[in-house]
Design a protein around this motif. Structure first.
Motif, PDB file in Angstrom:
ATOM      1  N   GLY A 138     -18.587 -22.856  15.529  1.00 13.67           N
ATOM      2  CA  GLY A 138     -18.077 -24.385  14.826  1.00 13.67           C
ATOM      3  C   GLY A 138     -18.208 -24.613  13.304  1.00 13.67           C
ATOM      4  N   MET A 139     -19.564 -24.086  13.413  1.00 14.77           N
ATOM      5  CA  MET A 139     -19.743 -23.843  11.464  1.00 14.77           C
ATOM      6  C   MET A 139     -18.755 -23.348  11.092  1.00 14.77           C
ATOM      7  N   THR A 140     -18.211 -22.406  11.517  1.00  8.29           N
ATOM      8  CA  THR A 140     -17.101 -21.055  10.690  1.00  8.29           C
ATOM      9  C   THR A 140     -16.219 -21.955  11.018  1.00  8.29           C
ATOM     10  N   MET A 141     -15.386 -22.359  11.685  1.00  6.90           N
ATOM     11  CA  MET A 141     -14.206 -23.806  11.101  1.00  6.90           C
ATOM     12  C   MET A 141     -14.287 -24.945  10.844  1.00  6.90           C
ATOM     13  N   GLY A 142     -15.420 -25.302   9.994  1.00  8.38           N
ATOM     14  CA  GLY A 142     -15.746 -26.308   9.325  1.00  8.38           C
ATOM     15  C   GLY A 142     -15.686 -28.241  10.467  1.00  8.38           C
ATOM     16  N   VAL A 143     -15.620 -27.378  11.661  1.00  9.68           N
ATOM     17  CA  VAL A 143     -16.544 -28.564  13.086  1.00  9.68           C
ATOM     18  C   VAL A 143     -17.489 -29.003  12.903  1.00  9.68           C
ATOM     19  N   LEU A 144     -18.758 -27.627  12.391  1.00  4.47           N
ATOM     20  CA  LEU A 144     -19.951 -28.022  12.666  1.00  4.47           C
ATOM     21  C   LEU A 144     -20.663 -27.979  10.794  1.00  4.47           C
ATOM     22  N   PRO A 145     -21.361 -29.005  10.610  1.00  9.52           N
ATOM     23  CA  PRO A 145     -22.013 -28.795   9.209  1.00  9.52           C
ATOM     24  C   PRO A 145     -22.844 -27.140   9.519  1.00  9.52           C
ATOM     25  N   VAL A 146     -22.750 -26.164   8.394  1.00 12.29           N
ATOM     26  CA  VAL A 146     -23.070 -24.856   7.708  1.00 12.29           C
ATOM     27  C   VAL A 146     -24.744 -25.068   7.557  1.00 12.29           C
ATOM     28  N   VAL A 147     -25.284 -24.356   8.856  1.00 14.73           N
ATOM     29  CA  VAL A 147     -26.371 -24.148   8.355  1.00 14.73           C
ATOM     30  C   VAL A 147     -27.513 -23.609   8.843  1.00 14.73           C
ATOM     31  N   GLY A 148     -26.885 -21.781   8.821  1.00 16.70           N
ATOM     32  CA  GLY A 148     -27.023 -20.855   8.605  1.00 16.70           C
ATOM     33  C   GLY A 148     -27.405 -19.548   9.522  1.00 16.70           C
ATOM     34  N   GLY A 196      -7.526 -19.165   9.832  1.00 16.45           N
ATOM     35  CA  GLY A 196      -6.377 -19.735   9.706  1.00 16.45           C
ATOM     36  C   GLY A 196      -5.021 -18.664   9.063  1.00 16.45           C
ATOM     37  N   SER A 197      -5.517 -17.613   8.095  1.00 18.74           N
ATOM     38  CA  SER A 197      -4.326 -16.590   7.794  1.00 18.74           C
ATOM     39  C   SER A 197      -4.719 -15.666   8.767  1.00 18.74           C
ATOM     40  N   GLY A 198      -5.500 -15.248   9.688  1.00 16.71           N
ATOM     41  CA  GLY A 198      -5.337 -14.456  11.030  1.00 16.71           C
ATOM     42  C   GLY A 198      -4.579 -14.415  11.405  1.00 16.71           C
ATOM     43  N   GLN A 199      -4.103 -15.575  11.704  1.00 15.02           N
ATOM     44  CA  GLN A 199      -2.775 -16.553  12.854  1.00 15.02           C
ATOM     45  C   GLN A 199      -3.133 -15.973  14.467  1.00 15.02           C
ATOM     46  N   ASN A 214     -18.311 -21.869   0.842  1.00 16.34           N
ATOM     47  CA  ASN A 214     -18.064 -21.494   2.266  1.00 16.34           C
ATOM     48  C   ASN A 214     -17.273 -21.746   3.130  1.00 16.34           C
ATOM     49  N   THR A 215     -17.521 -23.247   3.714  1.00 15.01           N
ATOM     50  CA  THR A 215     -16.044 -23.845   4.529  1.00 15.01           C
ATOM     51  C   THR A 215     -15.154 -23.067   4.114  1.00 15.01           C
ATOM     52  N   ILE A 216     -13.984 -23.820   3.368  1.00 12.15           N
ATOM     53  CA  ILE A 216     -13.025 -23.543   2.983  1.00 12.15           C
ATOM     54  C   ILE A 216     -13.164 -21.918   2.699  1.00 12.15           C
ATOM     55  N   GLN A 217     -13.163 -21.698   2.261  1.00 14.99           N
ATOM     56  CA  GLN A 217     -13.142 -19.636   2.256  1.00 14.99           C
ATOM     57  C   GLN A 217     -12.981 -19.050   3.869  1.00 14.99           C
ATOM     58  N   SER A 218     -13.598 -19.828   5.014  1.00 14.54           N
ATOM     59  CA  SER A 218     -13.768 -19.367   5.872  1.00 14.54           C
ATOM     60  C   SER A 218     -12.887 -20.442   6.994  1.00 14.54           C
ATOM     61  N   LYS A 219     -12.778 -21.276   6.624  1.00 18.27           N
ATOM     62  CA  LYS A 219     -11.269 -21.918   7.453  1.00 18.27           C
ATOM     63  C   LYS A 219     -10.013 -21.203   6.767  1.00 18.27           C
ATOM     64  N   PHE A 252     -14.053 -13.212  -0.639  1.00 17.50           N
ATOM     65  CA  PHE A 252     -13.813 -14.268  -1.173  1.00 17.50           C
ATOM     66  C   PHE A 252     -15.013 -15.028  -0.093  1.00 17.50           C
ATOM     67  N   LEU A 253     -15.170 -14.114   1.286  1.00 19.03           N
ATOM     68  CA  LEU A 253     -16.222 -14.969   2.040  1.00 19.03           C
ATOM     69  C   LEU A 253     -17.315 -14.600   1.842  1.00 19.03           C
ATOM     70  N   PRO A 254     -17.689 -15.451   1.995  1.00 16.45           N
ATOM     71  CA  PRO A 254     -19.167 -15.818   1.296  1.00 16.45           C
ATOM     72  C   PRO A 254     -20.302 -14.982   2.852  1.00 16.45           C
ATOM     73  N   GLU A 255     -21.519 -14.523   2.586  1.00 16.54           N
ATOM     74  CA  GLU A 255     -21.891 -14.137   3.559  1.00 16.54           C
ATOM     75  C   GLU A 255     -20.911 -14.093   5.062  1.00 16.54           C
ATOM     76  N   ARG A 256     -19.896 -12.942   4.728  1.00 17.56           N
ATOM     77  CA  ARG A 256     -19.435 -12.399   5.627  1.00 17.56           C
ATOM     78  C   ARG A 256     -19.998 -11.416   6.618  1.00 17.56           C
ATOM     79  N   HIS A 257     -20.903 -10.697   6.375  1.00 14.51           N
ATOM     80  CA  HIS A 257     -21.704  -9.603   7.461  1.00 14.51           C
ATOM     81  C   HIS A 257     -22.519 -10.460   8.450  1.00 14.51           C
TER      82      HIS A 257
END
Length: 370
Positions: free
Chosen positions: A327-337, A240-243, A231-236, A259-264
């Protein structure tokens, strides 16, 4: 209930800066949902139309609460607490199980998550208790016992579901309110020491294996790239690809190709960043910050302590949800839903958020009446 007639004069007294900001964020959320649900073979096709219904209900709740005297919620705070606690207990026996967690009650038309509404009810409880303080002096440990008991009972029940993310969110929001109300520095130091002391015990005897994996994955996402780190890898990658300007509406590869999980829900901000880039992300964050500033400004304009604590509590509710989700989507905090307010899909989350904002609107509206 003391509901004011929404005549033209009363409508003018509504906080239109608050309303316009809310509507703008709701539109951004709908744009994102439409983007990821426009394809016929998408698993989220129906969510856009369901969200329109939730937004209609949410705005209705917001306007209704705006015209209700907010003191009513303080008077019935203990009743609301008792009812919600009953629902939370019922979840343990009759709740729906999803992804290993029992958090929802099936009410026929929709699933109700009592832990979500507890965030708001505990703010009512704290506003009632803390507003009785005669001055703004720091609270003693004895004075903290009552509010802490009200907080810990539902938190322990929520942890048992298990839903550590919501439990931590409740603790963060309520702790922020209590710190705002002032506590002795020694108490804060003892509390920090206590948390650090019990952390090893909690790691070995309280946390589930998947919760430990989330923390370990947060520290090193690459340790399990196809499992807990996915989840974290795909989100980052999406962010990043949005530039700078993004890939464009409905052109995000991570979100469109699923590829992006729980995108909604949890990762709706990743969709926004991929398709609208740094500019779209910053505009959205600034809108959230403006919304929170309105909440604190309304608190300082309030004519009584109850209004102050209600607005401060609801503003902390908005801030911490935004901060932790992004923070969760950027990978600076744990994924906690944790969902992103007003943007993520979900009935319980949206109605709870609109209730919180409605309370701020009610306090703002009544600054003209007292």
């Amino acid at each position: 209930m003391n509901i004011q007639e929404p005549k033209l004069s009363t409508i003018k007294k509504l906080n239109w800066s608050l309303i316009i900001t809310i509507v703008t964020l709701l539109i951004i959320g709908l744009i994102n949902l439409h983007s990821i649900s426009h394809r016929a073979d998408s698993t989220t096709t129906h969510l856009f139309y369901l969200q329109l219904i939730w937004i209609f209900l949410g705005m209705s709740v917001f306007l209704l609460i705006s015209f209700i005297n907010y003191h009513i919620f303080i008077r019935i705070a203990y009743i609301l607490y008792g009812l919600n606690l009953t629902f939370l207990i019922l979840v343990s026996f009759f709740g729906n199980v999803l992804s290993g967690s029992r958090r929802w009650l099936d009410l026929g038309l929709f699933n109700y998550q009592p832990s979500e509404t507890f965030k708001i009810i505990l703010i009512f409880i704290l506003a009632r208790i803390l507003s009785t303080k005669r001055s703004w002096r720091a609270m003693t440990l004895t004075e903290l016992i009552k509010p802490l008991c009200f907080i810990l009972i539902p938190v322990l029940l929520i942890i048992s579901q298990p839903d550590l993310g919501t439990a931590l969110m409740i603790l963060i929001i309520t702790s922020s309110i209590i710190i705002f109300a002032k506590v002795h520095k020694n108490i804060l130091l003892y509390f920090i020491f206590f948390i650090l002391s019990i952390s090893p015990i909690a790691w070995h005897f309280v946390l589930k294996d998947y919760q430990k994996n989330r923390i370990l994955t947060f520290i090193s996402p690459g340790r399990d790239p196809r499992g807990t780190g996915y989840n974290t890898i795909q989100s980052k990658i999406a962010i990043g690809s949005g530039q700078f300007l993004g890939k464009g509406f409905q052109k995000g590869t991570q979100s469109q190709l699923e590829f992006l999980p729980e995108r909604h829900t949890d990762f709706i901000f990743s969709v926004l960043s991929e398709e609208h880039g740094f500019v779209g992300s910053i505009v959205t964050i600034l809108l959230f910050l403006f919304l929170i500033i309105i909440g604190f400004h309304t608190a300082f304009q309030s004519k009584d302590k109850v209004g102050v604590f209600l607005c401060v509590g609801m503003s902390f509710y908005m801030f911490w949800h935004m901060f932790i989700n992004i923070g969760m989507t950027m990978g600076v905090l744990p994924v906690v839903g944790i969902p992103l307010p007003l943007l993520s899909y979900g009935g319980s989350s949206l109605l709870t958020t609109m209730t919180a904002l409605g309370v701020i609107s009610s306090v703002s509206y009544r600054r003209y009446l007292f």
